[in-house]
Design an enzyme around this catalytic site. Structure first.
Site, PDB file in Angstrom:
ATOM      1  N   ASN A   1      39.035  34.338  44.316  1.00  0.00           N
ATOM      2  CA  ASN A   1      40.387  34.446  43.339  1.00  0.00           C
ATOM      3  C   ASN A   1      39.529  34.877  41.824  1.00  0.00           C
ATOM      4  O   ASN A   1      40.283  35.343  40.991  1.00  0.00           O
ATOM      5  CB  ASN A   1      41.154  33.483  43.271  1.00  0.00           C
ATOM      6  CG  ASN A   1      42.010  33.347  44.500  1.00  0.00           C
ATOM      7  OD1 ASN A   1      42.153  31.993  45.053  1.00  0.00           O
ATOM      8  ND2 ASN A   1      42.258  34.361  45.005  1.00  0.00           N
TER       9      ASN A   1
ATOM     10  N   ARG B   1      51.212  37.083  43.790  1.00  0.00           N
ATOM     11  CA  ARG B   1      50.339  36.861  42.707  1.00  0.00           C
ATOM     12  C   ARG B   1      49.628  38.057  41.978  1.00  0.00           C
ATOM     13  O   ARG B   1      49.721  38.168  40.553  1.00  0.00           O
ATOM     14  CB  ARG B   1      48.993  36.267  43.323  1.00  0.00           C
ATOM     15  CG  ARG B   1      49.286  34.933  44.076  1.00  0.00           C
ATOM     16  CD  ARG B   1      49.592  33.760  43.109  1.00  0.00           C
ATOM     17  NE  ARG B   1      49.942  32.382  43.683  1.00  0.00           N
ATOM     18  CZ  ARG B   1      49.101  31.486  44.196  1.00  0.00           C
ATOM     19  NH1 ARG B   1      47.916  31.620  43.711  1.00  0.00           N
ATOM     20  NH2 ARG B   1      49.434  30.630  44.502  1.00  0.00           N
TER      21      ARG B   1
ATOM     22  N   ASN C   1      52.180  27.118  45.889  1.00  0.00           N
ATOM     23  CA  ASN C   1      52.186  27.677  46.865  1.00  0.00           C
ATOM     24  C   ASN C   1      53.088  26.586  47.860  1.00  0.00           C
ATOM     25  O   ASN C   1      52.615  25.415  47.566  1.00  0.00           O
ATOM     26  CB  ASN C   1      51.204  28.398  47.511  1.00  0.00           C
ATOM     27  CG  ASN C   1      49.949  27.504  48.330  1.00  0.00           C
ATOM     28  OD1 ASN C   1      50.276  26.492  48.835  1.00  0.00           O
ATOM     29  ND2 ASN C   1      48.555  27.414  47.491  1.00  0.00           N
TER      30      ASN C   1
ATOM     31  N   ARG D   1      46.183  27.803  36.981  1.00  0.00           N
ATOM     32  CA  ARG D   1      44.916  28.119  37.380  1.00  0.00           C
ATOM     33  C   ARG D   1      44.018  29.115  36.141  1.00  0.00           C
ATOM     34  O   ARG D   1      42.779  29.365  36.391  1.00  0.00           O
ATOM     35  CB  ARG D   1      44.757  28.873  38.823  1.00  0.00           C
ATOM     36  CG  ARG D   1      45.132  28.296  39.829  1.00  0.00           C
ATOM     37  CD  ARG D   1      44.883  29.085  41.028  1.00  0.00           C
ATOM     38  NE  ARG D   1      43.446  28.969  41.278  1.00  0.00           N
ATOM     39  CZ  ARG D   1      42.805  29.591  42.402  1.00  0.00           C
ATOM     40  NH1 ARG D   1      43.560  30.246  43.153  1.00  0.00           N
ATOM     41  NH2 ARG D   1      41.486  29.685  42.344  1.00  0.00           N
TER      42      ARG D   1
ATOM     43  N   ASP E   1      44.103  37.920  51.570  1.00  0.00           N
ATOM     44  CA  ASP E   1      43.092  37.317  52.530  1.00  0.00           C
ATOM     45  C   ASP E   1      43.787  36.399  53.407  1.00  0.00           C
ATOM     46  O   ASP E   1      43.129  35.696  54.020  1.00  0.00           O
ATOM     47  CB  ASP E   1      41.840  36.868  51.568  1.00  0.00           C
ATOM     48  CG  ASP E   1      42.208  35.604  50.899  1.00  0.00           C
ATOM     49  OD1 ASP E   1      43.290  35.107  50.778  1.00  0.00           O
ATOM     50  OD2 ASP E   1      41.423  35.124  49.795  1.00  0.00           O
TER      51      ASP E   1
ATOM     52  N   CYS F   1      38.408  32.385  51.182  1.00  0.00           N
ATOM     53  CA  CYS F   1      38.610  32.143  49.752  1.00  0.00           C
ATOM     54  C   CYS F   1      38.007  31.229  48.960  1.00  0.00           C
ATOM     55  O   CYS F   1      37.839  31.063  47.872  1.00  0.00           O
ATOM     56  CB  CYS F   1      40.297  32.038  49.455  1.00  0.00           C
ATOM     57  SG  CYS F   1      41.094  30.799  50.385  1.00  0.00           S
TER      58      CYS F   1
ATOM     59  N   HIS G   1      48.262  35.938  49.048  1.00  0.00           N
ATOM     60  CA  HIS G   1      47.138  36.500  48.859  1.00  0.00           C
ATOM     61  C   HIS G   1      46.889  37.539  50.232  1.00  0.00           C
ATOM     62  O   HIS G   1      47.071  36.851  51.337  1.00  0.00           O
ATOM     63  CB  HIS G   1      45.808  35.596  48.625  1.00  0.00           C
ATOM     64  CG  HIS G   1      45.615  35.003  47.392  1.00  0.00           C
ATOM     65  ND1 HIS G   1      45.341  33.780  46.938  1.00  0.00           N
ATOM     66  CD2 HIS G   1      46.179  35.596  46.018  1.00  0.00           C
ATOM     67  CE1 HIS G   1      45.363  33.464  45.922  1.00  0.00           C
ATOM     68  NE2 HIS G   1      45.921  34.516  45.174  1.00  0.00           N
TER      69      HIS G   1
HETATM   70  N1  ARG Z   1      45.665  26.561  45.750  1.00  0.00           N
HETATM   71  C1  ARG Z   1      45.253  27.894  45.596  1.00  0.00           C
HETATM   72  C2  ARG Z   1      46.512  28.701  45.046  1.00  0.00           C
HETATM   73  O1  ARG Z   1      47.399  28.792  45.218  1.00  0.00           O
HETATM   74  C3  ARG Z   1      44.701  28.261  46.841  1.00  0.00           C
HETATM   75  C4  ARG Z   1      44.240  29.625  46.800  1.00  0.00           C
HETATM   76  C5  ARG Z   1      43.407  30.301  47.938  1.00  0.00           C
HETATM   77  N2  ARG Z   1      42.918  31.635  47.783  1.00  0.00           N
HETATM   78  C6  ARG Z   1      43.054  32.660  48.598  1.00  0.00           C
HETATM   79  N3  ARG Z   1      42.546  33.794  48.336  1.00  0.00           N
HETATM   80  N4  ARG Z   1      43.763  32.562  49.637  1.00  0.00           N
HETATM   81  O2  ARG Z   1      45.865  29.543  44.265  1.00  0.00           O
END
Ligand code: ARG
Length: 288
Positions: free
Chosen positions: A73, A146, A22, A92, A177, A271, A175
């Site tokens: 997540n 995502r 991201n 991930r 959130d 998160c 996301h």
């Molecule tokens: N580095 C993680 C990603 O890009 C951060 C995730 C943050 N999670 C969230 N639900 N906003 O997946």
């Protein structure tokens, strides 16, 4: 369950920024000092949740899986049912087996009842893109960057609860959130520019103007919309005064935690947690 809010967090000792999935992430800028600060910040967040009356279960860190610190997540959890996530990015996907084992052990301990898998071919990044609105009695589901739009019908089928789908357009607010936070009592903190025009219209239709608290670009970039809400308390990353003032005027009290190392990965308080005790029936008065 007792009515005490119950969260999953992950030990931050293997957290770093080693890849970029991201726009917030910059592996070249990551330092050992950030790693040390992250470990402290995660503990401070945990204490803030406990001070607000919550119980926190901490999952062990796994080397090589730095983003395991973002258990929001991992799954969608409601009514003791767990819909496991499938991550969009290969970086991930190794987390999936770790979270699956963690939920299996919670099930063995009687802390969740059912674990459900997403059908092949769909992505869904858990509570990051499926936020339960206790006041309105439905999920708000984000999709686009995502989570697959097609995963929304699986959420509906799994939990048998109403859903409002919102398409996300910004690569920085990837996301739901990161840009959308329903608050107890019916107010909504959100960042309109993260949504398509159609999704913005849906939000305006369902949430009257008096209940909408619109974050500025600065407030959204400070990851303040990515907040944990417990009753009148809102636990978030360091907030610009503008936001603190508005939330206080709306009757909320802020607990700010310096989560800068996690913002370098594109995440903050919401998160870094996953709420496990949410039930779709209205909570008894004393619950939060
Ligand atoms: N580095 C993680 C990603 O890009 C951060 C995730 C943050 N999670 C969230 N639900 N906003 O997946």
């Amino acid at each position: 369950m007792s009515g005490q809010p119950f969260f999953l967090m992950t030990d931050a000792s293997a957290f770093d920024v080693r890849y970029k999935i991201n726009p917030w992430m910059d592996p070249r800028g990551w330092t050992p000092a950030d790693a040390a600060a992250a470990r402290g910040a995660s503990k401070t967040l945990r204490s803030a949740l406990e001070n607000a009356g919550a119980r926190v279960e901490v999952l062990g860190a796994v080397n090589g899986l730095p983003d395991l610190v973002f258990p929001a997540n991992a799954a969608v959890v409601l009514d003791d049912t767990v819909l496991l996530a499938r991550f969009r990015h290969p970086e991930r996907q190794g987390e999936e087996a770790v979270f699956r084992a963690a939920f299996q052990s919670l099930k063995t301990r009687g802390l969740v009842r059912e674990i459900v898998d997403l059908p092949d071919g769909l992505f869904h990044e858990g509570a990051g893109d499926a936020i339960w609105d206790a006041d309105r009695g439905h999920f708000w589901c984000g999709y686009g960057p995502r989570s697959s739009q097609g995963a929304i019908r699986v959420i509906r089928r799994t939990f048998d609860r109403p859903i409002v789908a919102l398409e996300l357009v910004s690569d920085r607010f990837y996301h739901l959130d990161t840009c959308f936070c329903p608050l107890a009592g019916g107010k909504l903190l959100y960042y309109p520019a993260a949504f398509t025009a159609e999704a913005q219209a849906t939000i305006r239709d369902l949430v009257p103007e008096a209940q909408r608290i619109e974050a500025t670009p600065e407030e959204a970039a400070a990851f303040c919309v990515n907040a944990v809400n417990l009753g009148r308390q809102v636990i978030m990353a360091r907030a610009p005064n503008s936001l603190r003032t508005r939330l206080e005027a709306n009757g909320y009290s802020l607990t700010e935690v310096d989560l800068d190392p996690f913002i370098l990965s594109g995440g903050a308080s919401y998160c870094m947690t996953l709420r496990l005790d949410r039930v779709s029936a209205p909570a008894p008065q004393a619950a939060e």
